[in-house]
Design a protein around this motif. Structure first.
Motif, short mmCIF file in Angstrom:
data_model
loop_
_atom_site.label_atom_id
_atom_site.label_comp_id
_atom_site.label_asym_id
_atom_site.label_seq_id
_atom_site.Cartn_x
_atom_site.Cartn_y
_atom_site.Cartn_z
N LYS A 1 6.11 16.80 12.83
CA LYS A 1 6.57 16.32 11.53
C LYS A 1 5.45 16.41 10.49
CE LYS A 1 9.86 14.15 10.29
NZ LYS A 1 11.07 14.61 9.59
N ALA A 2 4.21 16.09 10.90
CA ALA A 2 3.09 16.05 9.95
C ALA A 2 2.44 17.41 9.73
CB ALA A 2 2.04 15.06 10.44
N ARG A 3 2.72 18.37 10.58
CA ARG A 3 2.04 19.66 10.51
C ARG A 3 2.19 20.38 9.16
NH1 ARG A 3 3.90 22.84 15.08
NH2 ARG A 3 2.67 21.36 16.25
N PRO B 1 0.81 -1.22 0.00
CA PRO B 1 0.00 0.00 0.00
C PRO B 1 0.84 1.27 0.00
CG PRO B 1 -0.88 -1.55 1.57
CD PRO B 1 0.43 -2.10 1.09
N LEU B 2 2.03 1.23 0.58
CA LEU B 2 2.90 2.39 0.55
C LEU B 2 3.45 2.64 -0.85
CD1 LEU B 2 4.91 1.90 3.85
CD2 LEU B 2 3.18 3.62 3.40
N ARG C 1 -0.69 0.79 8.17
CA ARG C 1 0.26 -0.31 7.98
C ARG C 1 1.68 0.11 8.37
NH1 ARG C 1 -3.58 -1.31 4.12
NH2 ARG C 1 -4.33 -3.44 4.04
N ALA C 2 2.07 1.32 8.00
CA ALA C 2 3.40 1.81 8.37
C ALA C 2 3.54 1.93 9.88
CB ALA C 2 3.67 3.16 7.70
N GLN D 1 6.22 9.51 7.34
CA GLN D 1 7.31 9.67 8.31
C GLN D 1 6.75 9.89 9.72
OE1 GLN D 1 9.83 12.84 6.89
NE2 GLN D 1 10.16 11.82 4.94
N ALA D 2 5.70 10.67 9.83
CA ALA D 2 5.09 10.92 11.14
C ALA D 2 4.49 9.64 11.71
CB ALA D 2 4.03 12.01 11.03
N ALA D 3 3.87 8.82 10.86
CA ALA D 3 3.29 7.56 11.34
C ALA D 3 4.36 6.63 11.87
CB ALA D 3 2.51 6.89 10.21
#
Length: 164
Positions: free
Chosen positions: A77-79, A4-5, A23-24, A94-96
């Motif tokens: 990181k996700a902001r 999926p990635l 999944r990550a 990356q945040a996950a």
């Protein structure tokens, strides 16, 4: 597990991005937890219980601080993720992965306290709380970085057979 990635593309829809983030997150958590369990459980079985309640309170407080910091850094990181861009997708993934360390830290600390049932239960509760907060954050990040999912009436606009 990683398919999926790989199939996200440059501008994934929210539902596809959320599935890939989940999944990550689980894969990163497993990568942290499995070796830690293999080391922590034997250590917890052979070690003696902590000597006093102050040490146990300190252990719980440090686990809480570490989990909070890990989640805070993942949110940071996700902001800046921009919806529908490859950079937004990458920041969310990356945040996950980074957020998976939040439940891993108290879990590893819990493994070392197998002979202190109260501390073990407190650290496992903190592990579940951090896991739930991280899991809920994935939805927020997918909503922030993914393209909106198509409405049922929009199929004619996105179907290549219709648009020719």
């Amino acid at each position: 597990m990683l398919a999926p990635l790989q199939r996200l593309g440059d501008a994934p829809r929210r539902a596809a991005l959320l599935g890939a983030l989940r999944r990550a997150y689980l894969l990163a958590l497993a990568a942290l937890a499995v070796p830690g369990l293999l080391i922590g459980v034997p250590f917890g079985v052979t070690s003696s219980p902590a000597p006093n309640s102050a040490a146990l309170l300190g252990l719980g407080a440090s686990a809480l601080v570490c989990a909070a910091l890990a989640l805070g850094l993942a949110h940071r990181k996700a902001r800046p993720a921009v919806p529908g861009t490859p950079e937004g997708r990458d920041l969310s993934v990356q945040a996950a992965i980074q957020a998976a360390s939040a439940p891993a830290v108290p879990l590893l600390m819990a493994c070392t306290q197998l002979r202190s049932p109260l501390t073990l239960l407190a650290l496992l509760a903190l592990t579940l709380l951090a896991l739930a907060v991280g899991w809920a954050s994935l939805t927020l990040w997918a909503r922030r970085a993914g393209r909106p999912d198509a409405a049922p009436g929009d199929a004619a606009l996105t179907d290549p057979a219709v648009t020719g």
